[in-house]
Design a protein around this motif. Structure first.
Motif, PDB file in Angstrom:
ATOM      1  N   VAL A  23       4.631 -37.091 -22.236  1.00 12.91           N
ATOM      2  CA  VAL A  23       5.024 -37.104 -20.931  1.00 12.91           C
ATOM      3  C   VAL A  23       4.966 -38.439 -20.189  1.00 12.91           C
ATOM      4  CG1 VAL A  23       3.553 -34.622 -20.349  1.00 12.91           C
ATOM      5  CG2 VAL A  23       2.276 -37.076 -20.566  1.00 12.91           C
ATOM      6  N   ASP A  24       5.481 -39.238 -19.538  1.00 10.98           N
ATOM      7  CA  ASP A  24       5.414 -40.151 -18.693  1.00 10.98           C
ATOM      8  C   ASP A  24       4.231 -40.561 -18.008  1.00 10.98           C
ATOM      9  OD1 ASP A  24       8.682 -40.087 -19.112  1.00 10.98           O
ATOM     10  OD2 ASP A  24       8.660 -38.577 -17.437  1.00 10.98           O
ATOM     11  N   LEU A  25       3.425 -39.756 -17.568  1.00 16.92           N
ATOM     12  CA  LEU A  25       2.374 -40.192 -17.023  1.00 16.92           C
ATOM     13  C   LEU A  25       1.594 -39.042 -17.049  1.00 16.92           C
ATOM     14  CD1 LEU A  25       3.938 -42.006 -13.028  1.00 16.92           C
ATOM     15  CD2 LEU A  25       3.351 -43.472 -15.427  1.00 16.92           C
ATOM     16  N   CYS A  26      -0.321 -39.666 -16.677  1.00 19.73           N
ATOM     17  CA  CYS A  26      -0.971 -38.915 -16.723  1.00 19.73           C
ATOM     18  C   CYS A  26      -2.282 -38.940 -15.691  1.00 19.73           C
ATOM     19  CB  CYS A  26      -1.629 -38.735 -18.138  1.00 19.73           C
ATOM     20  SG  CYS A  26      -2.357 -39.680 -18.558  1.00 19.73           S
ATOM     21  N   ILE A  27      -2.685 -38.070 -15.186  1.00 22.49           N
ATOM     22  CA  ILE A  27      -3.792 -37.703 -14.535  1.00 22.49           C
ATOM     23  C   ILE A  27      -4.510 -37.646 -14.511  1.00 22.49           C
ATOM     24  CG2 ILE A  27      -4.343 -37.321 -11.653  1.00 22.49           C
ATOM     25  CD1 ILE A  27      -1.285 -36.654 -11.273  1.00 22.49           C
ATOM     26  N   ILE A  28      -6.145 -38.791 -15.104  1.00 23.15           N
ATOM     27  CA  ILE A  28      -7.283 -38.500 -15.534  1.00 23.15           C
ATOM     28  C   ILE A  28      -7.951 -39.197 -15.253  1.00 23.15           C
ATOM     29  CG2 ILE A  28      -6.589 -40.023 -17.049  1.00 23.15           C
ATOM     30  CD1 ILE A  28      -6.956 -38.021 -19.416  1.00 23.15           C
ATOM     31  N   GLY A  29      -9.976 -38.989 -15.310  1.00 19.20           N
ATOM     32  CA  GLY A  29     -10.453 -38.966 -15.421  1.00 19.20           C
ATOM     33  C   GLY A  29     -10.730 -40.731 -16.315  1.00 19.20           C
ATOM     34  N   PRO A  30     -11.671 -41.496 -15.919  1.00 14.53           N
ATOM     35  CA  PRO A  30     -11.923 -43.198 -17.257  1.00 14.53           C
ATOM     36  C   PRO A  30     -12.041 -41.967 -18.632  1.00 14.53           C
ATOM     37  CG  PRO A  30     -13.143 -43.135 -15.349  1.00 14.53           C
ATOM     38  CD  PRO A  30     -12.644 -42.082 -14.568  1.00 14.53           C
ATOM     39  N   PHE A  31     -11.468 -42.818 -19.028  1.00 16.35           N
ATOM     40  CA  PHE A  31     -11.782 -42.409 -20.450  1.00 16.35           C
ATOM     41  C   PHE A  31     -12.208 -44.311 -21.762  1.00 16.35           C
ATOM     42  CE2 PHE A  31      -7.715 -43.109 -20.012  1.00 16.35           C
ATOM     43  CZ  PHE A  31      -6.769 -43.813 -20.543  1.00 16.35           C
ATOM     44  N   GLY A  32     -12.401 -43.496 -22.814  1.00 14.60           N
ATOM     45  CA  GLY A  32     -12.737 -44.971 -23.807  1.00 14.60           C
ATOM     46  C   GLY A  32     -11.946 -45.850 -23.678  1.00 14.60           C
ATOM     47  N   GLU A  33     -12.176 -46.522 -24.957  1.00 16.12           N
ATOM     48  CA  GLU A  33     -11.183 -47.380 -25.063  1.00 16.12           C
ATOM     49  C   GLU A  33      -9.927 -47.272 -25.738  1.00 16.12           C
ATOM     50  OE1 GLU A  33      -9.243 -51.532 -24.463  1.00 16.12           O
ATOM     51  OE2 GLU A  33     -11.494 -51.026 -23.919  1.00 16.12           O
ATOM     52  N   GLU A  34      -8.612 -47.276 -24.590  1.00 21.78           N
ATOM     53  CA  GLU A  34      -7.340 -47.010 -26.073  1.00 21.78           C
ATOM     54  C   GLU A  34      -6.834 -47.759 -25.752  1.00 21.78           C
ATOM     55  OE1 GLU A  34      -5.342 -44.764 -27.678  1.00 21.78           O
ATOM     56  OE2 GLU A  34      -6.965 -43.670 -27.382  1.00 21.78           O
ATOM     57  N   PRO A  35      -6.193 -48.491 -27.612  1.00 27.04           N
ATOM     58  CA  PRO A  35      -5.475 -49.428 -27.327  1.00 27.04           C
ATOM     59  C   PRO A  35      -3.824 -49.197 -26.653  1.00 27.04           C
ATOM     60  CG  PRO A  35      -6.452 -49.515 -29.142  1.00 27.04           C
ATOM     61  CD  PRO A  35      -6.977 -48.373 -28.652  1.00 27.04           C
ATOM     62  N   GLY A  36      -3.627 -50.081 -26.115  1.00 23.57           N
ATOM     63  CA  GLY A  36      -1.751 -49.948 -24.861  1.00 23.57           C
ATOM     64  C   GLY A  36      -1.820 -48.948 -23.999  1.00 23.57           C
ATOM     65  N   VAL A  37      -2.917 -48.515 -23.338  1.00 20.86           N
ATOM     66  CA  VAL A  37      -3.186 -47.843 -22.628  1.00 20.86           C
ATOM     67  C   VAL A  37      -3.526 -47.941 -21.256  1.00 20.86           C
ATOM     68  CG1 VAL A  37      -3.824 -45.852 -21.488  1.00 20.86           C
ATOM     69  CG2 VAL A  37      -3.465 -45.128 -23.919  1.00 20.86           C
ATOM     70  N   VAL A  38      -2.937 -48.445 -19.664  1.00 22.49           N
ATOM     71  CA  VAL A  38      -3.463 -48.228 -18.712  1.00 22.49           C
ATOM     72  C   VAL A  38      -3.640 -47.570 -18.336  1.00 22.49           C
ATOM     73  CG1 VAL A  38      -2.498 -50.065 -16.430  1.00 22.49           C
ATOM     74  CG2 VAL A  38      -0.965 -50.349 -18.974  1.00 22.49           C
ATOM     75  N   TRP A  39      -4.626 -47.612 -16.980  1.00 21.09           N
ATOM     76  CA  TRP A  39      -5.080 -46.035 -16.430  1.00 21.09           C
ATOM     77  C   TRP A  39      -5.806 -47.531 -15.247  1.00 21.09           C
ATOM     78  CZ3 TRP A  39     -10.031 -46.211 -13.642  1.00 21.09           C
ATOM     79  CH2 TRP A  39     -10.235 -44.644 -13.343  1.00 21.09           C
ATOM     80  N   HIS A  40      -4.985 -46.845 -13.712  1.00 14.50           N
ATOM     81  CA  HIS A  40      -5.316 -47.104 -12.515  1.00 14.50           C
ATOM     82  C   HIS A  40      -5.859 -46.380 -11.820  1.00 14.50           C
ATOM     83  CE1 HIS A  40      -4.153 -49.738  -9.554  1.00 14.50           C
ATOM     84  NE2 HIS A  40      -3.881 -48.569  -8.907  1.00 14.50           N
ATOM     85  N   LYS A  41      -7.368 -46.945 -11.475  1.00 14.25           N
ATOM     86  CA  LYS A  41      -7.995 -45.907 -10.348  1.00 14.25           C
ATOM     87  C   LYS A  41      -7.197 -45.259  -9.097  1.00 14.25           C
ATOM     88  CE  LYS A  41     -11.843 -45.428  -7.755  1.00 14.25           C
ATOM     89  NZ  LYS A  41     -13.547 -46.317  -7.129  1.00 14.25           N
ATOM     90  N   LEU A  42      -6.431 -44.035  -8.861  1.00 13.45           N
ATOM     91  CA  LEU A  42      -6.755 -43.923  -7.995  1.00 13.45           C
ATOM     92  C   LEU A  42      -7.200 -43.623  -6.660  1.00 13.45           C
ATOM     93  CD1 LEU A  42      -3.631 -41.751  -8.961  1.00 13.45           C
ATOM     94  CD2 LEU A  42      -3.609 -43.392  -8.179  1.00 13.45           C
ATOM     95  N   VAL A  43      -8.203 -42.716  -6.651  1.00 17.44           N
ATOM     96  CA  VAL A  43      -8.496 -42.074  -6.191  1.00 17.44           C
ATOM     97  C   VAL A  43     -11.208 -41.818  -6.473  1.00 17.44           C
ATOM     98  CG1 VAL A  43      -8.282 -39.578  -6.076  1.00 17.44           C
ATOM     99  CG2 VAL A  43      -9.279 -40.303  -3.977  1.00 17.44           C
ATOM    100  N   GLU A  44     -11.021 -41.644  -5.179  1.00 15.79           N
ATOM    101  CA  GLU A  44     -13.014 -41.269  -6.321  1.00 15.79           C
ATOM    102  C   GLU A  44     -13.119 -39.826  -4.703  1.00 15.79           C
ATOM    103  OE1 GLU A  44     -17.414 -43.314  -5.649  1.00 15.79           O
ATOM    104  OE2 GLU A  44     -15.808 -44.749  -6.588  1.00 15.79           O
ATOM    105  N   GLU A  45     -13.811 -38.799  -5.555  1.00 15.58           N
ATOM    106  CA  GLU A  45     -13.938 -38.070  -5.532  1.00 15.58           C
ATOM    107  C   GLU A  45     -15.934 -37.252  -5.406  1.00 15.58           C
ATOM    108  OE1 GLU A  45     -10.908 -34.146  -5.615  1.00 15.58           O
ATOM    109  OE2 GLU A  45     -11.391 -35.202  -7.375  1.00 15.58           O
ATOM    110  N   GLU A  46     -15.880 -36.986  -4.174  1.00 13.43           N
ATOM    111  CA  GLU A  46     -17.405 -35.884  -4.120  1.00 13.43           C
ATOM    112  C   GLU A  46     -17.543 -35.505  -4.968  1.00 13.43           C
ATOM    113  OE1 GLU A  46     -21.049 -36.142  -1.373  1.00 13.43           O
ATOM    114  OE2 GLU A  46     -19.220 -36.435  -0.477  1.00 13.43           O
TER     115      GLU A  46
END
Length: 296
Positions: A141-164
């Motif tokens: 896949v090109d992109l994924c929408i996911i919660g925070p995860f542990g250290e994964e070299p080479g992967v960028v994670w950008h926070k989109l939203v915080e949900e209650e």
């Protein structure tokens, strides 16, 4: 060795039958047989065990097929990428996303994007967290929408939203008339949850642990609608984000005052992988979309 030979080999390897393969490739069976014999001579090994008109891929053939599939996929991806560069607003975006995110948020984002770029197509993969990240790492896949995860070299994670996250209870539940509760107040209840490996399941167990108890999980499912349906049937309570499509006459949503029950959702991609233009366009769009939501 020619590209056409590899295409022929891939079809024969899948069908394991020369006549059926020749029909699919629209060539004669003798021509196909000669092509495969020539390929085996070039490699110096047999790829098939022959049984009359049927063939069976042997161990060497299976090893070679895996490489051929990978190489041909790279070439096909390259052709698609070139096509997209000529028409960046008519490509395809592949996204893996959390099950619960697809209920209400992602459809709204894609609908908004497609109003602006109507010719871009989407390939959507709705999976648990344990499947999503490997899909991204394998470039499926090109992109994924996911919660925070542990250290994964080479992967960028950008926070989109915080949900209650809320507690949902049956409409006739003893707490149903309340607006909010402390999570410890449902410590003795049967819980309806997602299966292990799902982000919502991990959060549920964490929140309950912070409230001082271990949830008594009676049912495990794959999606929010199933969980809500089981709650509405009076089979237990659950902790999930807010979503539309629920029958409010059968369930009640309660805010949790303690502990702090929220989750972060973000967009991830491979840092050194150049995204296809359409995927890059969507990445920028979704980041700006949620940035705008936060400013409302």
């Amino acid at each position: 060795m020619e590209w056409q030979q590899l295409e022929y080999f891939r079809v024969v390897a899948r069908l394991e039958h020369f006549i059926k393969s020749a029909e699919q490739l629209a060539i004669s069976q003798p021509a196909l047989s000669r092509s495969m014999t020539k390929l085996e001579k070039e490699l110096g090994v047999q790829l098939f065990d022959r049984h009359g008109r049927s063939v069976q891929l042997n161990e060497t053939g299976r090893l070679f097929l895996a490489r051929v599939e990978r190489a041909m996929q790279e070439i096909e991806d390259g052709i698609e990428e070139i096509r997209q560069f000529h028409d960046p607003f008519a490509g395809k975006v592949s996204i893996a996303f959390l099950m619960s995110f697809g209920v209400h948020m992602l459809p709204d984002v894609i609908a908004s994007f497609n109003r602006k770029y109507p010719d871009v197509e989407f390939a959507l993969y709705q999976n648990p967290t344990t499947v999503i990240l490997p899909q991204l790492l394998r470039s499926e896949v090109d992109l994924c929408i996911i919660g925070p995860f542990g250290e994964e070299p080479g992967v960028v994670w950008h926070k989109l939203v915080e949900e209650e996250m809320y507690v949902y209870v049956p409409a006739d539940h003893r707490l149903a008339k309340r607006e909010s509760i402390r999570l410890e107040e449902v410590a003795g209840e049967p819980f309806i949850s997602f299966k292990p490996g799902y982000g919502v399941r991990t959060l549920m167990e964490r929140f309950c642990g912070e409230a001082g108890f271990e949830p008594n999980i009676r049912f495990e499912g794959d999606d929010i609608m199933t969980a809500a349906g089981l709650v509405s049937a009076g089979l237990g309570v659950t902790i999930i984000p807010a979503f539309s499509g629920i029958e409010h006459g059968k369930v009640r949503r309660l805010r949790v005052t303690e502990p702090y029950c929220r989750r972060e959702i973000g967009l991830a991609w491979i840092a050194d992988r150049k995204l296809p233009p359409s995927a890059d366009l969507f990445r920028s769009f979704i980041i700006e979309y949620f940035r705008g939501q936060g400013e409302l």
